[in-house]
Design a protein around this motif. Structure first.
Motif, PDB file in Angstrom:
ATOM      1  N   GLY A   1      23.836  64.195  43.859  1.00  0.00           N
ATOM      2  CA  GLY A   1      24.532  65.471  43.729  1.00  0.00           C
ATOM      3  C   GLY A   1      24.728  66.216  45.026  1.00  0.00           C
ATOM      4  N   ILE A   2      24.857  65.497  46.140  1.00  0.00           N
ATOM      5  CA  ILE A   2      25.045  66.169  47.431  1.00  0.00           C
ATOM      6  C   ILE A   2      26.389  66.897  47.429  1.00  0.00           C
ATOM      7  CG2 ILE A   2      25.284  65.843  49.919  1.00  0.00           C
ATOM      8  CD1 ILE A   2      23.529  63.335  49.628  1.00  0.00           C
ATOM      9  N   ALA A   3      26.346  68.207  47.637  1.00  0.00           N
ATOM     10  CA  ALA A   3      27.568  69.011  47.566  1.00  0.00           C
ATOM     11  C   ALA A   3      27.454  70.204  48.497  1.00  0.00           C
ATOM     12  CB  ALA A   3      27.815  69.489  46.135  1.00  0.00           C
ATOM     13  N   PRO A   4      28.556  70.598  49.134  1.00  0.00           N
ATOM     14  CA  PRO A   4      28.514  71.768  50.029  1.00  0.00           C
ATOM     15  C   PRO A   4      28.246  73.050  49.259  1.00  0.00           C
ATOM     16  CG  PRO A   4      30.774  71.029  49.695  1.00  0.00           C
ATOM     17  CD  PRO A   4      29.893  69.989  49.077  1.00  0.00           C
ATOM     18  N   VAL A   5      27.558  73.965  49.922  1.00  0.00           N
ATOM     19  CA  VAL A   5      27.255  75.278  49.356  1.00  0.00           C
ATOM     20  C   VAL A   5      28.040  76.311  50.143  1.00  0.00           C
ATOM     21  CG1 VAL A   5      25.443  76.983  48.936  1.00  0.00           C
ATOM     22  CG2 VAL A   5      24.962  74.549  48.649  1.00  0.00           C
ATOM     23  N   SER A   6      28.723  77.196  49.446  1.00  0.00           N
ATOM     24  CA  SER A   6      29.509  78.223  50.122  1.00  0.00           C
ATOM     25  C   SER A   6      28.589  79.250  50.768  1.00  0.00           C
ATOM     26  CB  SER A   6      30.449  78.922  49.129  1.00  0.00           C
ATOM     27  OG  SER A   6      29.702  79.565  48.120  1.00  0.00           O
ATOM     28  N   GLY A   7      29.141  79.988  51.723  1.00  0.00           N
ATOM     29  CA  GLY A   7      28.355  80.993  52.421  1.00  0.00           C
ATOM     30  C   GLY A   7      27.796  80.435  53.716  1.00  0.00           C
ATOM     31  N   GLY A   8      27.148  81.298  54.474  1.00  0.00           N
ATOM     32  CA  GLY A   8      26.609  80.880  55.757  1.00  0.00           C
ATOM     33  C   GLY A   8      27.690  80.894  56.816  1.00  0.00           C
ATOM     34  N   ASN A   9      27.561  81.768  57.792  1.00  0.00           N
ATOM     35  CA  ASN A   9      28.581  81.870  58.829  1.00  0.00           C
ATOM     36  C   ASN A   9      28.449  80.810  59.909  1.00  0.00           C
ATOM     37  OD1 ASN A   9      30.031  84.303  58.009  1.00  0.00           O
ATOM     38  ND2 ASN A   9      28.101  85.365  58.394  1.00  0.00           N
ATOM     39  N   LEU A  10      27.217  80.339  60.146  1.00  0.00           N
ATOM     40  CA  LEU A  10      26.978  79.465  61.288  1.00  0.00           C
ATOM     41  C   LEU A  10      26.416  78.108  60.913  1.00  0.00           C
ATOM     42  CD1 LEU A  10      25.413  82.115  63.700  1.00  0.00           C
ATOM     43  CD2 LEU A  10      27.807  81.483  63.446  1.00  0.00           C
ATOM     44  N   SER A  11      25.967  77.927  59.697  1.00  0.00           N
ATOM     45  CA  SER A  11      25.380  76.666  59.258  1.00  0.00           C
ATOM     46  C   SER A  11      26.264  75.996  58.215  1.00  0.00           C
ATOM     47  CB  SER A  11      23.985  76.889  58.659  1.00  0.00           C
ATOM     48  OG  SER A  11      23.081  77.394  59.611  1.00  0.00           O
TER      49      SER A  11
ATOM     50  N   TYR B   1      17.024  70.938  46.261  1.00  0.00           N
ATOM     51  CA  TYR B   1      16.834  71.247  47.679  1.00  0.00           C
ATOM     52  C   TYR B   1      18.163  71.658  48.307  1.00  0.00           C
ATOM     53  CZ  TYR B   1      12.657  68.340  46.943  1.00  0.00           C
ATOM     54  OH  TYR B   1      11.483  67.804  46.462  1.00  0.00           O
ATOM     55  N   ILE B   2      18.070  72.196  49.513  1.00  0.00           N
ATOM     56  CA  ILE B   2      19.236  72.363  50.362  1.00  0.00           C
ATOM     57  C   ILE B   2      18.919  71.766  51.729  1.00  0.00           C
ATOM     58  CG2 ILE B   2      20.024  74.454  49.187  1.00  0.00           C
ATOM     59  CD1 ILE B   2      19.072  75.984  51.732  1.00  0.00           C
TER      60      ILE B   2
ATOM     61  N   GLU C   1      13.242  73.711  50.005  1.00  0.00           N
ATOM     62  CA  GLU C   1      13.325  73.801  48.555  1.00  0.00           C
ATOM     63  C   GLU C   1      14.410  74.807  48.193  1.00  0.00           C
ATOM     64  OE1 GLU C   1       8.829  72.884  46.910  1.00  0.00           O
ATOM     65  OE2 GLU C   1       9.406  74.952  47.346  1.00  0.00           O
ATOM     66  N   ARG C   2      15.135  74.511  47.131  1.00  0.00           N
ATOM     67  CA  ARG C   2      16.189  75.442  46.719  1.00  0.00           C
ATOM     68  C   ARG C   2      15.640  76.428  45.696  1.00  0.00           C
ATOM     69  NH1 ARG C   2      22.416  74.210  44.673  1.00  0.00           N
ATOM     70  NH2 ARG C   2      23.165  76.332  45.170  1.00  0.00           N
ATOM     71  N   ILE C   3      15.733  77.710  46.029  1.00  0.00           N
ATOM     72  CA  ILE C   3      15.272  78.767  45.141  1.00  0.00           C
ATOM     73  C   ILE C   3      16.392  79.090  44.158  1.00  0.00           C
ATOM     74  CG2 ILE C   3      14.593  81.198  45.019  1.00  0.00           C
ATOM     75  CD1 ILE C   3      13.246  80.891  47.704  1.00  0.00           C
ATOM     76  N   PRO C   4      16.102  79.160  42.877  1.00  0.00           N
ATOM     77  CA  PRO C   4      17.159  79.481  41.902  1.00  0.00           C
ATOM     78  C   PRO C   4      17.671  80.900  42.084  1.00  0.00           C
ATOM     79  CG  PRO C   4      15.007  79.510  40.843  1.00  0.00           C
ATOM     80  CD  PRO C   4      14.791  78.962  42.225  1.00  0.00           C
ATOM     81  N   GLY C   5      18.912  81.098  41.704  1.00  0.00           N
ATOM     82  CA  GLY C   5      19.511  82.427  41.801  1.00  0.00           C
ATOM     83  C   GLY C   5      20.810  82.397  42.563  1.00  0.00           C
ATOM     84  N   ARG C   6      21.486  83.535  42.562  1.00  0.00           N
ATOM     85  CA  ARG C   6      22.735  83.683  43.297  1.00  0.00           C
ATOM     86  C   ARG C   6      22.553  84.783  44.336  1.00  0.00           C
ATOM     87  NH1 ARG C   6      23.412  86.401  38.357  1.00  0.00           N
ATOM     88  NH2 ARG C   6      24.421  88.464  38.446  1.00  0.00           N
ATOM     89  N   ASN C   7      23.487  84.849  45.268  1.00  0.00           N
ATOM     90  CA  ASN C   7      23.394  85.874  46.299  1.00  0.00           C
ATOM     91  C   ASN C   7      23.469  87.266  45.670  1.00  0.00           C
ATOM     92  OD1 ASN C   7      25.376  83.596  47.924  1.00  0.00           O
ATOM     93  ND2 ASN C   7      23.431  84.197  48.826  1.00  0.00           N
ATOM     94  N   LEU C   8      22.639  88.165  46.168  1.00  0.00           N
ATOM     95  CA  LEU C   8      22.615  89.524  45.640  1.00  0.00           C
ATOM     96  C   LEU C   8      23.982  90.180  45.743  1.00  0.00           C
ATOM     97  CD1 LEU C   8      20.771  91.766  44.463  1.00  0.00           C
ATOM     98  CD2 LEU C   8      20.403  92.540  46.820  1.00  0.00           C
TER      99      LEU C   8
ATOM    100  N   TRP D   1      23.627  88.776  51.363  1.00  0.00           N
ATOM    101  CA  TRP D   1      23.983  87.350  51.406  1.00  0.00           C
ATOM    102  C   TRP D   1      22.746  86.486  51.603  1.00  0.00           C
ATOM    103  CZ3 TRP D   1      27.174  91.156  53.051  1.00  0.00           C
ATOM    104  CH2 TRP D   1      28.501  91.131  52.592  1.00  0.00           C
ATOM    105  N   ASN D   2      21.661  87.079  52.095  1.00  0.00           N
ATOM    106  CA  ASN D   2      20.422  86.331  52.336  1.00  0.00           C
ATOM    107  C   ASN D   2      19.315  86.710  51.359  1.00  0.00           C
ATOM    108  OD1 ASN D   2      21.426  84.825  54.467  1.00  0.00           O
ATOM    109  ND2 ASN D   2      20.884  86.370  55.991  1.00  0.00           N
ATOM    110  N   ILE D   3      19.704  87.320  50.247  1.00  0.00           N
ATOM    111  CA  ILE D   3      18.769  87.687  49.186  1.00  0.00           C
ATOM    112  C   ILE D   3      19.269  87.044  47.900  1.00  0.00           C
ATOM    113  CG2 ILE D   3      17.743  89.593  47.876  1.00  0.00           C
ATOM    114  CD1 ILE D   3      18.484  91.340  50.420  1.00  0.00           C
ATOM    115  N   LEU D   4      18.380  86.376  47.186  1.00  0.00           N
ATOM    116  CA  LEU D   4      18.756  85.687  45.956  1.00  0.00           C
ATOM    117  C   LEU D   4      18.254  86.462  44.745  1.00  0.00           C
ATOM    118  CD1 LEU D   4      17.991  81.978  46.962  1.00  0.00           C
ATOM    119  CD2 LEU D   4      20.159  83.234  47.137  1.00  0.00           C
ATOM    120  N   SER D   5      19.017  86.382  43.651  1.00  0.00           N
ATOM    121  CA  SER D   5      18.704  87.147  42.457  1.00  0.00           C
ATOM    122  C   SER D   5      19.152  86.385  41.220  1.00  0.00           C
ATOM    123  CB  SER D   5      19.428  88.503  42.517  1.00  0.00           C
ATOM    124  OG  SER D   5      19.438  89.144  41.261  1.00  0.00           O
ATOM    125  N   ASP D   6      18.468  86.676  40.095  1.00  0.00           N
ATOM    126  CA  ASP D   6      18.930  86.141  38.811  1.00  0.00           C
ATOM    127  C   ASP D   6      19.699  87.205  38.024  1.00  0.00           C
ATOM    128  OD1 ASP D   6      17.005  87.878  37.866  1.00  0.00           O
ATOM    129  OD2 ASP D   6      15.706  86.333  37.007  1.00  0.00           O
TER     130      ASP D   6
END
Length: 304
Positions: free
Chosen positions: A28-38, A50-51, A96-103, A208-213
């Motif tokens: 399931g390797i897939a790009p993740v949106s967001g991140g200006n420099l990575s 994971y990411i 490790e990938r933390i569940p949630g979406r960007n705040l 953008w760097n805070i995750l939330s459910d």
């Protein structure tokens, strides 16, 4: 000078880095949106998520393992670092990938309801015991700061001669040198109020760097980790969250915990100039004209 473009990574390079640390079988390797420099990719392995992040920035991710251990020991929900390394000219980090979406993707009401929890986490992070380390500015892999004083860090941060991402930054098209010079002089004047204070700084605490459910904060990620005045994080969050009353919430939380914050307003101005001037050159480099104009107006009106 063209706008910065994140590095391209082929699937073979991603698989090779993952296999080196975690073994084969990633799916399931897939790009993740967001991140200006990575360039960021999600994947699964043995039932866990994971990411992996790739960057061509100098010293990218060097301290992420140290910071991950430090924050997790304090109960801060920062992702566990599973491995780091180099793939050709690119640095990478597996987390490790933390569940949630960007705040930022939550509604204004959801953000407001989660603000007290976020402020408690930020306050705990800012006031961790860092007495076993020394120095200011960028946190090094050994846990110490890269500079003897905050002012040294500020001067280096905005030095004309840079390498890597900020090489030639003074020549960025659209970056007004008179505005830069004015804001830099104001920064130096107000930094004297920030200089005596040494705490852990996330450095890029934004929605953008805070995750939330949607109801709770599930994680805090990334960062430009440094030692200095924690007010830098308060100013960053205020700039990024606009109308949300971050400052009042932070002050009330500190008061409840018995944390005194002398020279609060002057330290906020120093922090605004530090983060804002960096934002100004970043927006110019990335071609984000609307954000550039907003930041320009914000900075020039601070002490008028």
């Amino acid at each position: 000078m063209t706008a910065y473009v994140k590095p391209m990574v082929d699937t073979a390079g991603i698989v090779s880095a993952i296999s080196h640390h975690l073994g084969e079988g990633a799916t399931g390797i897939a790009p993740v949106s967001g991140g200006n420099l990575s360039s960021v990719f999600a994947f699964s392995l043995n039932g866990a998520a994971y990411i992996i992040k790739f960057s061509d920035m100098e010293h990218a991710y060097e301290t992420e393992g140290y910071v991950s251990r430090l924050l997790r020991q304090q109960g801060i929900p920062f992702p566990r670092c599973m491995g780091q390394g180099k793939a050709g000219l690119l640095a990478y980090s597996i987390l490790e990938r933390i569940p949630g979406r960007n705040l930022v993707d939550c509604t204004a009401e959801e953000q407001s309801l989660q603000l007290p929890e976020l402020i408690r986490m930020l306050t705990a992070m800012n006031h961790m015991d860092v007495g076993a380390t020394g120095g200011f500015g960028w946190i090094q892999p050994d846990g110490n700061g890269a500079f003897p004083a905050w002012r040294d860090y500020v001067v280096s941060f905005f030095a004309d001669e840079q390498t890597g991402f900020w090489e030639g930054w003074r020549e960025i098209p659209g970056l007004e040198q008179d505005v830069v010079d004015e804001c830099y002089q104001r920064l130096l004047a107000y930094s004297v109020y920030n200089e005596p204070h040494r705490h852990f700084i996330h450095g890029d605490v934004s929605p953008w760097n805070i995750l939330s459910d949607g109801r709770r904060i599930t994680g805090i990620i990334d960062g430009n980790f440094a030692y200095g005045d924690f007010i830098v994080d308060v100013a960053t969050l205020k700039i990024m969250m606009g109308e949300t009353d971050v400052v009042k919430a932070y002050q009330e939380c500190s008061e409840k915990l018995g944390i005194d914050i002398p020279d609060f307003q002057k330290r906020m101005i120093g922090a605004y100039y530090f983060k804002g001037l960096d934002g100004l050159r970043f927006f110019a480099k990335m071609g984000r004209d609307r954000d550039y104009r907003y930041m320009r107006q914000f900075l020039l009106s601070l002490t008028s």
